[in-house]
Structures are given as structure tokens and as C-alpha cells.
Scaffold this motif. Structure first.
Motif, PDB file in Angstrom:
ATOM      1  N   LEU A  16       0.806  -1.484   0.100  1.00 33.98           N
ATOM      2  CA  LEU A  16      -0.111  -0.004   0.266  1.00 33.98           C
ATOM      3  C   LEU A  16       1.409   1.304   0.119  1.00 33.98           C
ATOM      4  O   LEU A  16       0.289   1.851  -0.634  1.00 33.98           O
ATOM      5  N   SER A  17       2.100   1.042   0.470  1.00 33.84           N
ATOM      6  CA  SER A  17       2.955   2.292   0.435  1.00 33.84           C
ATOM      7  C   SER A  17       3.490   2.953  -0.632  1.00 33.84           C
ATOM      8  O   SER A  17       3.128   2.991  -1.060  1.00 33.84           O
ATOM      9  N   LYS A  18       4.370   1.764  -1.036  1.00 35.55           N
ATOM     10  CA  LYS A  18       4.433   1.900  -2.020  1.00 35.55           C
ATOM     11  C   LYS A  18       2.950   2.101  -3.831  1.00 35.55           C
ATOM     12  O   LYS A  18       3.806   3.159  -4.256  1.00 35.55           O
ATOM     13  N   THR A  19       1.956   1.528  -3.493  1.00 41.20           N
ATOM     14  CA  THR A  19       1.318   2.096  -4.240  1.00 41.20           C
ATOM     15  C   THR A  19       0.853   3.652  -4.568  1.00 41.20           C
ATOM     16  O   THR A  19       0.873   4.560  -5.251  1.00 41.20           O
ATOM     17  N   LYS A  52       3.221  10.982   1.906  1.00 42.06           N
ATOM     18  CA  LYS A  52       4.289  12.320   2.081  1.00 42.06           C
ATOM     19  C   LYS A  52       4.544  12.273   3.481  1.00 42.06           C
ATOM     20  O   LYS A  52       4.800  12.922   3.686  1.00 42.06           O
ATOM     21  N   ASN A  53       3.509  12.255   4.201  1.00 42.04           N
ATOM     22  CA  ASN A  53       3.736  12.682   5.999  1.00 42.04           C
ATOM     23  C   ASN A  53       3.941  11.925   6.837  1.00 42.04           C
ATOM     24  O   ASN A  53       3.038  10.403   6.755  1.00 42.04           O
ATOM     25  N   PHE A  54       2.853  11.453   8.307  1.00 46.36           N
ATOM     26  CA  PHE A  54       2.939  10.917   9.379  1.00 46.36           C
ATOM     27  C   PHE A  54       1.477  10.001   9.266  1.00 46.36           C
ATOM     28  O   PHE A  54       1.461   9.090   8.889  1.00 46.36           O
ATOM     29  N   ASP A  55       0.719  11.080   9.222  1.00 43.98           N
ATOM     30  CA  ASP A  55       0.040  10.887   8.977  1.00 43.98           C
ATOM     31  C   ASP A  55      -1.104  10.195   8.103  1.00 43.98           C
ATOM     32  O   ASP A  55      -1.353   8.918   8.180  1.00 43.98           O
ATOM     33  N   GLU A  56       0.065   9.727   7.296  1.00 47.54           N
ATOM     34  CA  GLU A  56      -0.465   9.634   5.835  1.00 47.54           C
ATOM     35  C   GLU A  56       0.185   8.465   5.809  1.00 47.54           C
ATOM     36  O   GLU A  56      -0.753   7.680   5.527  1.00 47.54           O
ATOM     37  N   ASN A  57       1.315   8.009   6.006  1.00 50.66           N
ATOM     38  CA  ASN A  57       1.376   7.041   6.720  1.00 50.66           C
ATOM     39  C   ASN A  57       1.224   6.117   7.456  1.00 50.66           C
ATOM     40  O   ASN A  57       0.436   4.710   7.447  1.00 50.66           O
ATOM     41  N   ARG A  58       0.644   6.540   8.457  1.00 45.29           N
ATOM     42  CA  ARG A  58      -0.240   6.315   9.596  1.00 45.29           C
ATOM     43  C   ARG A  58      -1.850   5.388   9.165  1.00 45.29           C
ATOM     44  O   ARG A  58      -1.942   4.030   9.612  1.00 45.29           O
ATOM     45  N   GLY A  59      -2.358   6.705   8.246  1.00 45.34           N
ATOM     46  CA  GLY A  59      -3.592   5.701   7.400  1.00 45.34           C
ATOM     47  C   GLY A  59      -3.015   4.411   7.013  1.00 45.34           C
ATOM     48  O   GLY A  59      -3.897   3.341   6.556  1.00 45.34           O
ATOM     49  N   VAL A  60      -1.737   4.685   6.191  1.00 45.74           N
ATOM     50  CA  VAL A  60      -1.531   3.173   5.472  1.00 45.74           C
ATOM     51  C   VAL A  60      -1.285   2.244   6.329  1.00 45.74           C
ATOM     52  O   VAL A  60      -1.627   1.311   6.083  1.00 45.74           O
ATOM     53  N   ALA A  61      -1.033   1.939   7.564  1.00 44.71           N
ATOM     54  CA  ALA A  61      -0.334   1.135   8.824  1.00 44.71           C
ATOM     55  C   ALA A  61      -1.830   0.823   9.074  1.00 44.71           C
ATOM     56  O   ALA A  61      -1.789  -0.502   9.431  1.00 44.71           O
ATOM     57  N   ILE A  62      -2.676   1.257   9.569  1.00 43.40           N
ATOM     58  CA  ILE A  62      -4.231   1.474   9.923  1.00 43.40           C
ATOM     59  C   ILE A  62      -5.126   0.185   8.632  1.00 43.40           C
ATOM     60  O   ILE A  62      -5.034  -0.562   8.562  1.00 43.40           O
ATOM     61  N   LYS A  63      -4.686   1.111   7.495  1.00 37.31           N
ATOM     62  CA  LYS A  63      -5.301  -0.126   6.172  1.00 37.31           C
ATOM     63  C   LYS A  63      -4.767  -2.336   5.944  1.00 37.31           C
ATOM     64  O   LYS A  63      -5.170  -2.587   6.040  1.00 37.31           O
ATOM     65  N   GLY A  64      -3.437  -1.578   6.155  1.00 39.39           N
ATOM     66  CA  GLY A  64      -2.445  -2.669   6.927  1.00 39.39           C
ATOM     67  C   GLY A  64      -3.058  -3.735   7.864  1.00 39.39           C
ATOM     68  O   GLY A  64      -3.268  -4.732   6.943  1.00 39.39           O
TER      69      GLY A  64
END
Length: 82
Positions: free
Chosen positions: A19-22, A26-38
Motif C-alpha cells: 500500500l505504501s509503494k502504491t 508523504k507525511n506521518f498522517d498518511e503513513n499512519r493511514g496506510v499502516a491502519i489499512k494494512g
């Protein structure tokens, strides 16, 4: 940890990586969202397994307990070679 717990953990990590590769957060909040989805995807798989088998996937064993089991298997294998 049980085998299923380890596999589901790997699923969460691999899914989050993809998901992160796709999405290229760009920032912590977006990374956090990706981690939550995974994690959510792996969580859904865990629930599906529990609903299908009727057994809980999560155990009280820790990764340390699992490592000890593996170590014992290796030691037994080495002892049987002698």
C-alpha cells in the motif's frame, strides 16, 4: 505466537508495504493511514479464520515462546543426528 499469528503479522506488514509503494505517503498522517489499512486487512483475515474455524487465532504465546519451540526442535534434530 502461533503459526497463524505469525502469518497474519507478515500479511499486515507485506500489505502495508505494498500500500505504501502504491500510495507513496508523504507525511506521518498518511503513513499512519496506510499502516491502519494494512493492519485492517490482516485483522479481517483473522476474523474470517475465526468465524470459519470457530477457534480463536490469537494465543497467549509470545514470540519468545515460539522461538523456544523452534530452538527445541533444532536441538532435538541435532541430538537425533548423533
Amino acid at each position: 505466537m502461533s503459526t497463524l499469528e505469525l502469518v497474519l503479522n507478515m500479511l499486515a506488514e507485506a500489505t502495508t508495504t505494498e500500500l505504501s509503494k502504491t500510495t507513496e505517503p508523504k507525511n506521518f498522517d498518511e503513513n499512519r493511514g496506510v499502516a491502519i489499512k494494512g493492519g485492517s486487512i490482516a485483522g479481517n483475515a483473522r476474523k474470517e479464520i475465526k468465524n470459519t474455524t470457530g477457534k480463536p487465532v490469537l494465543t497467549e504465546k509470545s514470540a519468545v515462546d515460539f522461538t523456544r519451540v523452534i530452538a527445541d526442535i533444532i536441538i532435538d534434530r541435532e541430538d537425533n543426528k548423533k
